[in-house]
Write an enzyme that holds these catalytic residues in place. Structure first.
Site, PDB file in Angstrom:
ATOM      1  N   PRO A   1       0.832  -1.214   0.000  1.00  0.00           N
ATOM      2  CA  PRO A   1       0.000   0.000   0.000  1.00  0.00           C
ATOM      3  C   PRO A   1       0.863   1.258   0.000  1.00  0.00           C
ATOM      4  O   PRO A   1       1.853   1.347   0.717  1.00  0.00           O
ATOM      5  CB  PRO A   1      -0.782  -0.130   1.318  1.00  0.00           C
ATOM      6  CG  PRO A   1      -0.785  -1.591   1.613  1.00  0.00           C
ATOM      7  CD  PRO A   1       0.526  -2.101   1.110  1.00  0.00           C
ATOM      8  N   GLU A   2       0.490   2.209  -0.847  1.00  0.00           N
ATOM      9  CA  GLU A   2       1.205   3.480  -0.883  1.00  0.00           C
ATOM     10  C   GLU A   2       0.406   4.528  -0.108  1.00  0.00           C
ATOM     11  O   GLU A   2      -0.672   4.234   0.417  1.00  0.00           O
ATOM     12  CB  GLU A   2       1.448   3.888  -2.332  1.00  0.00           C
ATOM     13  CG  GLU A   2       2.337   2.873  -3.074  1.00  0.00           C
ATOM     14  CD  GLU A   2       2.920   3.412  -4.359  1.00  0.00           C
ATOM     15  OE1 GLU A   2       3.029   4.645  -4.506  1.00  0.00           O
ATOM     16  OE2 GLU A   2       3.276   2.600  -5.227  1.00  0.00           O
TER      17      GLU A   2
END
Length: 275
Positions: A2-3
């Site tokens: 996840p960014e």
């Protein structure tokens, strides 16, 4: 992994359901994450009110009057809201490692097949924590400016893409969004950070802020997934102009996009439009 936009969407998705509620218990079914979940968390926090869910970089910070829970989703972690009064609460999957049970029967469930995430506790100022203190500015905050980035880059021979992905320079500019911002700015990812002009940095900072803000806005459509779902916003359905488009025509000039490995990460750019 996840960014920043995915983590921010996660924060926005869970916070309305748990902020202001009292933590009744913490059920740790498997504490073997990237770092072991500290023992005694249940006794330490039982009966404490969750004051706020905040974010620093890719860390979710759950603030109590006595300190913070620090959560990182790692490579495959996700959070979902479960109604403890329904049958779904009893359907515990193989990778559902932790439940934070709040007043009103609201459960925050942490799922992580690869167990690279983390759940830690600190009763010290969170800014001083060893995982937090070295982090650069938030890209969407006022302190992240073109002047700041230009000054940090002077004499740097490091490629501009790996430079802006360095969390000590700025947090949360992951691989997808680095590709996108550099394409929009017309900067070749392999170019030395120290050779980029001040004017180009002005454009780059604006584009970093734009692509992240757009991703967060588009992520808002996934907020319903946190309730009764798997909690995964995923990579939002966006118009990606560079990432994942190696070999495809450039949307600006039509030339085939080039894909290389840079810092062991997939890097896509146009040899004509980016210099």
């Amino acid at each position: 992994m996840p960014e920043l936009p995915e983590v921010e969407t996660t924060r926005r998705g869970i916070s309305p359901h748990i902020e202001g509620r009292v933590l009744r218990q913490i059920d740790v079914r498997d504490g073997r994450l990237r770092w072991p979940v500290p023992e005694g968390l249940d006794e330490l926090l039982q009966g404490r009110k969750l004051l706020a869910v905040e974010r620093r970089g890719k860390y979710l910070l759950m603030r109590f009057s006595t300190g913070h829970l620090l959560m990182h989703l790692g490579m495959s972690g996700s959070l979902s809201i479960v109604d403890g009064h329904t049958h779904d609460a009893e359907q515990i999957g193989k990778h559902d490692h932790i439940d934070l049970v709040f007043s009103g029967g609201v459960i925050l469930r942490y799922t992580d097949p690869r167990r690279f995430g983390s759940l830690l506790w600190t009763d010290q100022p969170v800014e001083a924590h060893e995982l937090i203190h070295h982090l650069g500015p938030e890209p969407l905050e006022e302190e992240f400016t073109s002047d700041y980035l230009y000054q940090r880059s002077r004499k740097k021979k490091q490629a501009i893409k790996t430079f802006i992905m360095d969390s000590q320079v700025v947090v949360g500019v992951g691989n997808i969004y680095a590709n996108e911002a550099l394409f929009r700015s017309g900067i070749r990812p392999t170019r030395a950070a120290g050779s980029v002009s001040r004017a180009k940095y002005e454009r780059l900072v604006a584009d970093i802020k734009m692509v992240l803000a757009q991703a967060i806005e588009q992520g808002g459509t996934t907020l319903k997934d946190f309730v009764g779902g798997d909690g995964k916003p995923g990579y939002f359905k966006q118009e990606l102009l560079a990432y994942g488009r190696g070999g495809e025509p450039c949307v600006q000039c039509g030339k085939a996009m080039k894909e290389i490995k840079l810092g062991q990460r997939a890097t896509v750019y146009c040899t004509r439009c980016q210099s």
